[in-house]
Design a protein around this motif. Structure first.
Motif, PDB file in Angstrom:
ATOM      1  N   LYS A   1       0.835  -1.214   0.000  1.00 14.02           N
ATOM      2  CA  LYS A   1       0.000   0.000   0.000  1.00 14.02           C
ATOM      3  C   LYS A   1       0.863   1.254   0.000  1.00 14.02           C
ATOM      4  CE  LYS A   1      -4.426  -0.922   2.115  1.00 14.02           C
ATOM      5  NZ  LYS A   1      -5.087  -0.982   3.404  1.00 14.02           N
ATOM      6  N   LYS A   2       1.983   1.173   0.705  1.00 15.60           N
ATOM      7  CA  LYS A   2       2.885   2.333   0.779  1.00 15.60           C
ATOM      8  C   LYS A   2       3.760   2.447  -0.472  1.00 15.60           C
ATOM      9  CE  LYS A   2       3.378   2.266   5.835  1.00 15.60           C
ATOM     10  NZ  LYS A   2       3.380   3.588   6.454  1.00 15.60           N
ATOM     11  N   LEU A   3       3.572   1.503  -1.394  1.00 11.41           N
ATOM     12  CA  LEU A   3       4.319   1.445  -2.670  1.00 11.41           C
ATOM     13  C   LEU A   3       5.813   1.169  -2.479  1.00 11.41           C
ATOM     14  CD1 LEU A   3       2.620   4.460  -4.539  1.00 11.41           C
ATOM     15  CD2 LEU A   3       1.917   2.059  -4.514  1.00 11.41           C
ATOM     16  N   TYR A   4       6.147   0.414  -1.407  1.00 13.48           N
ATOM     17  CA  TYR A   4       7.556   0.057  -1.169  1.00 13.48           C
ATOM     18  C   TYR A   4       7.918  -1.303  -1.773  1.00 13.48           C
ATOM     19  CZ  TYR A   4       7.600   3.857   2.242  1.00 13.48           C
ATOM     20  OH  TYR A   4       7.518   5.079   2.849  1.00 13.48           O
ATOM     21  N   ILE A   5       6.896  -2.115  -2.051  1.00 16.15           N
ATOM     22  CA  ILE A   5       7.165  -3.442  -2.644  1.00 16.15           C
ATOM     23  C   ILE A   5       6.138  -3.736  -3.747  1.00 16.15           C
ATOM     24  CG2 ILE A   5       8.115  -4.426  -0.485  1.00 16.15           C
ATOM     25  CD1 ILE A   5       5.044  -5.990  -1.388  1.00 16.15           C
ATOM     26  N   THR A   6       6.511  -4.688  -4.625  1.00 16.38           N
ATOM     27  CA  THR A   6       5.534  -5.248  -5.571  1.00 16.38           C
ATOM     28  C   THR A   6       5.619  -6.772  -5.453  1.00 16.38           C
ATOM     29  OG1 THR A   6       7.182  -5.267  -7.330  1.00 16.38           O
ATOM     30  CG2 THR A   6       5.694  -3.373  -7.269  1.00 16.38           C
ATOM     31  N   LYS A   7       4.607  -7.446  -5.980  1.00 22.14           N
ATOM     32  CA  LYS A   7       4.605  -8.915  -5.912  1.00 22.14           C
ATOM     33  C   LYS A   7       4.750  -9.472  -7.327  1.00 22.14           C
ATOM     34  CE  LYS A   7       1.334  -8.920  -2.068  1.00 22.14           C
ATOM     35  NZ  LYS A   7      -0.094  -8.997  -1.753  1.00 22.14           N
ATOM     36  N   THR A   8       5.544 -10.530  -7.471  1.00 20.68           N
ATOM     37  CA  THR A   8       5.599 -11.245  -8.750  1.00 20.68           C
ATOM     38  C   THR A   8       4.961 -12.614  -8.523  1.00 20.68           C
ATOM     39  OG1 THR A   8       7.674 -10.157  -9.262  1.00 20.68           O
ATOM     40  CG2 THR A   8       7.123 -12.068 -10.605  1.00 20.68           C
ATOM     41  N   PHE A   9       3.805 -12.832  -9.159  1.00 23.00           N
ATOM     42  CA  PHE A   9       3.075 -14.084  -8.915  1.00 23.00           C
ATOM     43  C   PHE A   9       3.661 -15.247  -9.716  1.00 23.00           C
ATOM     44  CE2 PHE A   9       0.219 -11.018  -7.178  1.00 23.00           C
ATOM     45  CZ  PHE A   9      -0.332 -11.679  -6.091  1.00 23.00           C
TER      46      PHE A   9
ATOM     47  N   ILE B   1       8.557 -11.293  -3.521  1.00 23.96           N
ATOM     48  CA  ILE B   1       8.394  -9.870  -3.210  1.00 23.96           C
ATOM     49  C   ILE B   1       9.601  -9.090  -3.731  1.00 23.96           C
ATOM     50  CG2 ILE B   1       8.102  -8.230  -1.287  1.00 23.96           C
ATOM     51  CD1 ILE B   1       7.212 -11.087   0.167  1.00 23.96           C
ATOM     52  N   ASN B   2       9.312  -7.976  -4.401  1.00 26.11           N
ATOM     53  CA  ASN B   2      10.393  -7.142  -4.950  1.00 26.11           C
ATOM     54  C   ASN B   2      10.284  -5.746  -4.351  1.00 26.11           C
ATOM     55  OD1 ASN B   2      10.514  -9.190  -7.248  1.00 26.11           O
ATOM     56  ND2 ASN B   2       8.481  -8.291  -7.484  1.00 26.11           N
ATOM     57  N   LEU B   3      11.424  -5.085  -4.174  1.00 21.95           N
ATOM     58  CA  LEU B   3      11.391  -3.706  -3.690  1.00 21.95           C
ATOM     59  C   LEU B   3      11.203  -2.761  -4.872  1.00 21.95           C
ATOM     60  CD1 LEU B   3      14.235  -3.427  -1.014  1.00 21.95           C
ATOM     61  CD2 LEU B   3      11.875  -4.147  -0.746  1.00 21.95           C
ATOM     62  N   THR B   4      10.416  -1.726  -4.665  1.00 17.14           N
ATOM     63  CA  THR B   4      10.306  -0.674  -5.681  1.00 17.14           C
ATOM     64  C   THR B   4      11.485   0.289  -5.465  1.00 17.14           C
ATOM     65  OG1 THR B   4       9.061   0.721  -4.176  1.00 17.14           O
ATOM     66  CG2 THR B   4       7.772  -0.767  -5.579  1.00 17.14           C
ATOM     67  N   PRO B   5      11.742   1.213  -6.397  1.00 21.65           N
ATOM     68  CA  PRO B   5      12.814   2.194  -6.158  1.00 21.65           C
ATOM     69  C   PRO B   5      12.600   2.952  -4.840  1.00 21.65           C
ATOM     70  CG  PRO B   5      12.159   2.245  -8.453  1.00 21.65           C
ATOM     71  CD  PRO B   5      11.192   1.328  -7.768  1.00 21.65           C
TER      72      PRO B   5
END
Ligand code: SF4
Length: 197
Positions: A86-94, A104-108
């Motif tokens: 929600k805080k846009l710190y991570i994204t998920k790769t299914f 789980i991946n970190l965003t910039p």
């Protein structure tokens, strides 16, 4: 066993004093992390997860692995990851074969938060840096042995240390890594090796 928190026992017994000292150091770790988490409006575990994900392989950035690593339940890790998303710190790769499973991946922005928060531990790092090498070697040997024994007691569930690795052997008091094909001195022993098996 006598209580280490009873000061009469503690102050007359070196073993109790060492354990009480370790408790103090672990409290310092928690205090420093908490200060940083307040500054960034994150919980301590959110910071720890971001730092762990940044520095480990993708196969360790799953809910199951993180739950074991941090001795927390899968739902707790999953909820924490949702908040970080929600805080846009991570994204998920299914996973293509299993839509419930993801890494789980970190965003910039997540990576930037890691850079800004990981220095919470600096006061301890500075103290260690300023210690004499012979004292550091004794301390390191004690810490690695303690971690190994805590793992054997199933108190630390995940660990990637040489002392439990299939590539590790010890002959005539000399440690050896067959993957790196080299002798391991005390300072070479790792507690978090990417090649651990
Ligand atoms: S250096 Fe890594 S691969 Fe080698 S024994 Fe230690 S943990 Fe295992």
């Amino acid at each position: 066993m006598e209580s280490i928190f009873n000061l009469d026992n503690q102050n007359s017994n070196l073993d109790s004093k060492i354990v009480a000292g370790l408790v103090r150091v672990s409290q310092v770790f928690k205090t420093l992390l908490l200060e940083k988490s307040k500054e960034y409006q994150l919980s301590p575990i959110q910071i720890q997860l971001l730092i762990f994900i940044e520095y480990h392989d993708k196969d360790k950035s799953t809910i199951s692995y993180l739950a074991k690593e941090f001795n927390l339940s899968k739902p707790t890790i999953s909820d924490t990851i949702k908040l970080l998303e929600k805080k846009l710190y991570i994204t998920k790769t299914f996973d293509k074969n299993d839509s419930r499973s993801y890494t789980i991946n970190l965003t910039p922005t997540g990576k930037m938060i890691v850079l800004e928060t990981e220095n919470f531990i600096d006061p301890l790092t500075k103290i260690i840096k300023n210690s004499a090498l012979n004292k550091k070697l004794i301390l390191w040997e004690s810490i690695t042995n303690m971690i190994k024994q805590l793992n054997e007691l199933e108190i630390i569930s995940v660990q990637r240390t040489c002392l439990k690795c299939k590539f590790y052997s010890k002959k005539s008091n000399q440690s050896f890594c067959s993957l790196l094909n080299q002798n391991l001195k005390i300072e070479d022993i790792r507690i978090d090796c990417l090649d651990f098996e």
